[in-house]
Every structure is written in C-alpha cells, then in structure tokens.
Design a protein around this motif. Structure first.
Motif, PDB file in Angstrom:
ATOM      1  N   MET A  71       0.843  -1.186   0.000  1.00 45.56           N
ATOM      2  CA  MET A  71       0.000   0.000   0.000  1.00 45.56           C
ATOM      3  C   MET A  71       0.886   1.246   0.000  1.00 45.56           C
ATOM      4  SD  MET A  71      -2.919   0.982   2.747  1.00 45.56           S
ATOM      5  CE  MET A  71      -3.801   2.471   2.616  1.00 45.56           C
ATOM      6  N   ARG A  72       0.487   2.223  -0.731  1.00 47.83           N
ATOM      7  CA  ARG A  72       1.228   3.469  -0.841  1.00 47.83           C
ATOM      8  C   ARG A  72       1.026   4.331   0.407  1.00 47.83           C
ATOM      9  NH1 ARG A  72       2.519   7.721  -5.060  1.00 47.83           N
ATOM     10  NH2 ARG A  72       2.599   9.522  -3.724  1.00 47.83           N
ATOM     11  N   THR A  73       2.079   5.027   0.819  1.00 48.79           N
ATOM     12  CA  THR A  73       1.993   5.986   1.918  1.00 48.79           C
ATOM     13  C   THR A  73       1.751   7.373   1.329  1.00 48.79           C
ATOM     14  OG1 THR A  73       4.346   6.515   1.946  1.00 48.79           O
ATOM     15  CG2 THR A  73       3.645   4.603   3.262  1.00 48.79           C
ATOM     16  N   ALA A  74       1.618   8.356   2.166  1.00 58.47           N
ATOM     17  CA  ALA A  74       1.413   9.738   1.699  1.00 58.47           C
ATOM     18  C   ALA A  74       2.752  10.451   1.529  1.00 58.47           C
ATOM     19  CB  ALA A  74       0.520  10.481   2.673  1.00 58.47           C
ATOM     20  N   LYS A  75       3.738   9.723   1.008  1.00 57.97           N
ATOM     21  CA  LYS A  75       5.063  10.290   0.739  1.00 57.97           C
ATOM     22  C   LYS A  75       5.439   9.974  -0.695  1.00 57.97           C
ATOM     23  CE  LYS A  75       6.621   9.560   5.466  1.00 57.97           C
ATOM     24  NZ  LYS A  75       7.486   8.739   6.314  1.00 57.97           N
ATOM     25  N   GLN A  76       6.232  10.858  -1.260  1.00 57.27           N
ATOM     26  CA  GLN A  76       6.681  10.747  -2.640  1.00 57.27           C
ATOM     27  C   GLN A  76       8.181  10.982  -2.665  1.00 57.27           C
ATOM     28  OE1 GLN A  76       4.719  10.356  -5.397  1.00 57.27           O
ATOM     29  NE2 GLN A  76       5.775  11.345  -7.085  1.00 57.27           N
ATOM     30  N   GLY A 136       8.048   8.889  -7.674  1.00 54.43           N
ATOM     31  CA  GLY A 136       7.082   7.847  -7.357  1.00 54.43           C
ATOM     32  C   GLY A 136       6.774   7.782  -5.885  1.00 54.43           C
ATOM     33  N   GLY A 137       5.787   6.972  -5.558  1.00 55.87           N
ATOM     34  CA  GLY A 137       5.309   6.844  -4.190  1.00 55.87           C
ATOM     35  C   GLY A 137       6.157   5.926  -3.333  1.00 55.87           C
ATOM     36  N   VAL A 138       6.088   6.189  -2.037  1.00 56.98           N
ATOM     37  CA  VAL A 138       6.767   5.354  -1.044  1.00 56.98           C
ATOM     38  C   VAL A 138       5.760   4.321  -0.560  1.00 56.98           C
ATOM     39  CG1 VAL A 138       7.953   5.350   1.196  1.00 56.98           C
ATOM     40  CG2 VAL A 138       8.246   7.296  -0.373  1.00 56.98           C
ATOM     41  N   GLU A 139       6.166   3.066  -0.606  1.00 51.85           N
ATOM     42  CA  GLU A 139       5.294   1.972  -0.166  1.00 51.85           C
ATOM     43  C   GLU A 139       5.366   1.796   1.348  1.00 51.85           C
ATOM     44  OE1 GLU A 139       3.240   0.405  -2.242  1.00 51.85           O
ATOM     45  OE2 GLU A 139       4.020   1.529  -3.952  1.00 51.85           O
ATOM     46  N   GLU A 140       4.323   1.194   1.904  1.00 53.30           N
ATOM     47  CA  GLU A 140       4.284   0.887   3.328  1.00 53.30           C
ATOM     48  C   GLU A 140       5.490   0.008   3.673  1.00 53.30           C
ATOM     49  OE1 GLU A 140       1.006  -1.343   5.935  1.00 53.30           O
ATOM     50  OE2 GLU A 140       0.189   0.219   4.612  1.00 53.30           O
ATOM     51  N   GLN A 147      -6.833   6.137  -1.892  1.00 50.73           N
ATOM     52  CA  GLN A 147      -8.167   5.707  -1.478  1.00 50.73           C
ATOM     53  C   GLN A 147      -8.161   5.273  -0.021  1.00 50.73           C
ATOM     54  OE1 GLN A 147     -10.780   5.578  -3.830  1.00 50.73           O
ATOM     55  NE2 GLN A 147      -9.374   6.472  -5.314  1.00 50.73           N
ATOM     56  N   GLY A 148      -9.257   5.458   0.666  1.00 48.23           N
ATOM     57  CA  GLY A 148      -9.432   4.911   2.002  1.00 48.23           C
ATOM     58  C   GLY A 148      -9.409   5.937   3.112  1.00 48.23           C
ATOM     59  N   ALA A 149      -9.807   5.474   4.281  1.00 43.21           N
ATOM     60  CA  ALA A 149      -9.938   6.333   5.458  1.00 43.21           C
ATOM     61  C   ALA A 149      -8.610   6.953   5.879  1.00 43.21           C
ATOM     62  CB  ALA A 149     -10.545   5.537   6.618  1.00 43.21           C
ATOM     63  N   ALA A 150      -7.509   6.271   5.634  1.00 41.58           N
ATOM     64  CA  ALA A 150      -6.192   6.784   6.040  1.00 41.58           C
ATOM     65  C   ALA A 150      -5.864   8.105   5.344  1.00 41.58           C
ATOM     66  CB  ALA A 150      -5.114   5.755   5.733  1.00 41.58           C
TER      67      ALA A 150
END
Length: 153
Positions: free
Chosen positions: A1-6, A37-41, A83-86
């Motif tokens: 899952m992707r985090t809110a970091k790039q 690109g995005g940082v993954e969990e 997407q999602g509550a996070a």
C-alpha cells in the motif's frame, strides 16, 4: 500500500567535470521530470528512491551512491490515487528529493511511464517544461557539487 510520501530522484553523472542529469519525458503529459514515485508501506525513503530508479530507468541502482537533498515540496493529493480512510483528512503529499549517481556506461531502458529521456545540464533546464520542485532540486544538486569542487560552473 502506498503511503502519503513521494520521492523525486535526479539521476546524474559527472563527465569531464560537467554535471549531466538524466531527465525523463512523461508519456501522459507534455512535461519533463526526474524519476518520481510513491513510497510503499514499510519502505524507507532511500529504498523507495532506489526502487523507483530501477523501475523507471531499468538500471539496478542498489549500490549507486544516493545523496539526500534538502529540497522538499508538497503536492495536492488530487494528483494521486489515494483511497481509504487513512487519506480522508489528507490534503497534500510530501515529496522528498534525492540524487543518485549513475555510471556513464549504464544503459537506460525506460518504463512505460516515460516516452523518452535525454541528458541535460543545469543551464539547459531553462528551455524545458518541468515542475518547479524538479528545478529547485536540480539547483541544489548543482550547488552542492560546485561547493565541493566536483564540477565546474
């Protein structure tokens, strides 16, 4: 899952004391950019930077020198599929900049995300359509290399 970091990564090498950077043209937009690109969990920023370089350039970057830069920016979350509550109360995604040194002999094999690449110097960036954060990170990389006398102006 992707985090809110790039991550934003400037691939570069130095030839004859001249900074050469590899810039990529997006396949879906009329814009040039560095690797991004995005940082993954459960992934560190460094790991994400190396993974994105490997994916987008087709080069194994696990042993290449990676330089964290001070340059950061925030990007509206609407540019990402979060997407999602996070992410419900999130408005921006923070982008962390790096530079990674390539070998002159590295052969680039672009991912489908980009249509072409070119080698550029810092002065040549003024003629390209690029994001401000990309231009700022390039300035920082160039200045760091100038300050350590690794390149000429």
């Amino acid at each position: 899952m992707r985090t809110a970091k790039q991550v934003l990564v400037i691939p570069y090498f130095i030839r004859d004391a001249v900074l050469q950077m590899v810039i990529l043209k997006r396949a879906d937009l009329d814009i040039w950019q560095w690797v991004a690109g995005g940082v993954e969990e459960n992934e560190s920023l460094d790991e994400a930077a190396r993974r994105e370089c490997s994916e987008e350039l087709g080069i194994a970057c696990c042993d290449n020198p990676l330089l964290p830069l001070e340059s950061h920016c925030t990007i509206p979350k609407s540019h990402f599929d979060l997407q999602g509550a996070a992410y419900e109360h999130l408005y921006t995604v923070t982008e962390y900049a790096f530079a990674i040194e390539l070998k002159v002999s590295d052969k680039i094999a672009l991912s489908e995300e980009h249509s072409e690449h070119m080698f550029t110097t810092y002065p040549q960036l003024k003629d390209l359509k690029i994001w401000d954060s990309n231009r700022t990170a390039a300035w920082e990389l160039r200045q760091r290399l100038l300050d350590n006398h690794l390149i000429v102006a």
